[in-house]
Design a protein around this motif. Structure first.
Motif, PDB file in Angstrom:
ATOM      1  N   ARG A 139      31.831 164.215  48.081  1.00  0.00           N
ATOM      2  CA  ARG A 139      31.904 162.909  47.052  1.00  0.00           C
ATOM      3  C   ARG A 139      30.360 162.668  47.140  1.00  0.00           C
ATOM      4  NH1 ARG A 139      34.730 161.761  42.529  1.00  0.00           N
ATOM      5  NH2 ARG A 139      36.769 161.253  42.966  1.00  0.00           N
ATOM      6  N   ASP A 151      29.556 159.834  43.902  1.00  0.00           N
ATOM      7  CA  ASP A 151      29.855 158.603  43.643  1.00  0.00           C
ATOM      8  C   ASP A 151      28.839 157.421  43.388  1.00  0.00           C
ATOM      9  OD1 ASP A 151      32.673 158.230  46.134  1.00  0.00           O
ATOM     10  OD2 ASP A 151      32.472 159.053  43.892  1.00  0.00           O
ATOM     11  N   ASP A 154      41.066 163.348  45.422  1.00  0.00           N
ATOM     12  CA  ASP A 154      40.510 163.095  46.615  1.00  0.00           C
ATOM     13  C   ASP A 154      41.509 163.331  47.836  1.00  0.00           C
ATOM     14  OD1 ASP A 154      38.986 160.593  44.986  1.00  0.00           O
ATOM     15  OD2 ASP A 154      37.943 161.989  45.959  1.00  0.00           O
ATOM     16  N   ASN A 199      41.555 166.994  48.702  1.00  0.00           N
ATOM     17  CA  ASN A 199      40.059 167.475  48.690  1.00  0.00           C
ATOM     18  C   ASN A 199      40.008 168.846  47.742  1.00  0.00           C
ATOM     19  OD1 ASN A 199      39.554 165.578  50.576  1.00  0.00           O
ATOM     20  ND2 ASN A 199      39.310 166.895  52.322  1.00  0.00           N
TER      21      ASN A 199
END
Length: 125
Positions: A30, A54, A76, A79
């Motif tokens: 991220r 992010d 998430d 993964n």
């Protein structure tokens, strides 16, 4: 070790759909853009789609060639990065690679790729 492992490629008829998956391990993905590029025989790398880090807002963006037909997403918990490909055409035939790096949102290209997978073939007839 860093690993990006793609799956989900195959052969499909024009108008069909495929979903590519990219299982990521060993990286904090991220913190960089995660997405996809493709390569057709004899041609260079072509950016397809990416999800910003992010810090950059975490939004997905697409090349004009696939906009409206492909959808990139990240799970998430697993993964895993996905590429849902709908309304496929023979022009989408290529080797597809998962990538992590720096994505240029304004022109839908990869400025730099730090990690990539081994690729998965997509053939549309």
């Amino acid at each position: 070790d860093v690993q990006l492992v793609e799956s989900g490629g195959g052969s499909v008829q024009a108008g069909g759909s495929l979903r590519l998956s990219c299982a990521a391990s060993g990286i904090t993905y991220r913190s960089y853009s995660m997405g996809w590029f493709r390569q057709k025989p004899g041609l260079g790398r072509e950016g397809v789609a990416a999800i910003d880090s992010d810090r950059a807002g975490g939004l997905a963006s697409y090349s004009d060639a696939v906009k409206g037909r492909f959808t990139a997403s990240i799970d998430d918990a697993k993964n895993t990065v996905y590429l849902q490909m709908d309304s496929l055409s023979p022009e989408d035939t290529a080797m597809y690679y998962c990538a992590r790096g720096l994505w240029r949102t304004h022109c839908s290209t990869w400025r730099a790729i730090t990690y990539r997978g081994q690729g998965t073939q997509v053939t549309v007839s």
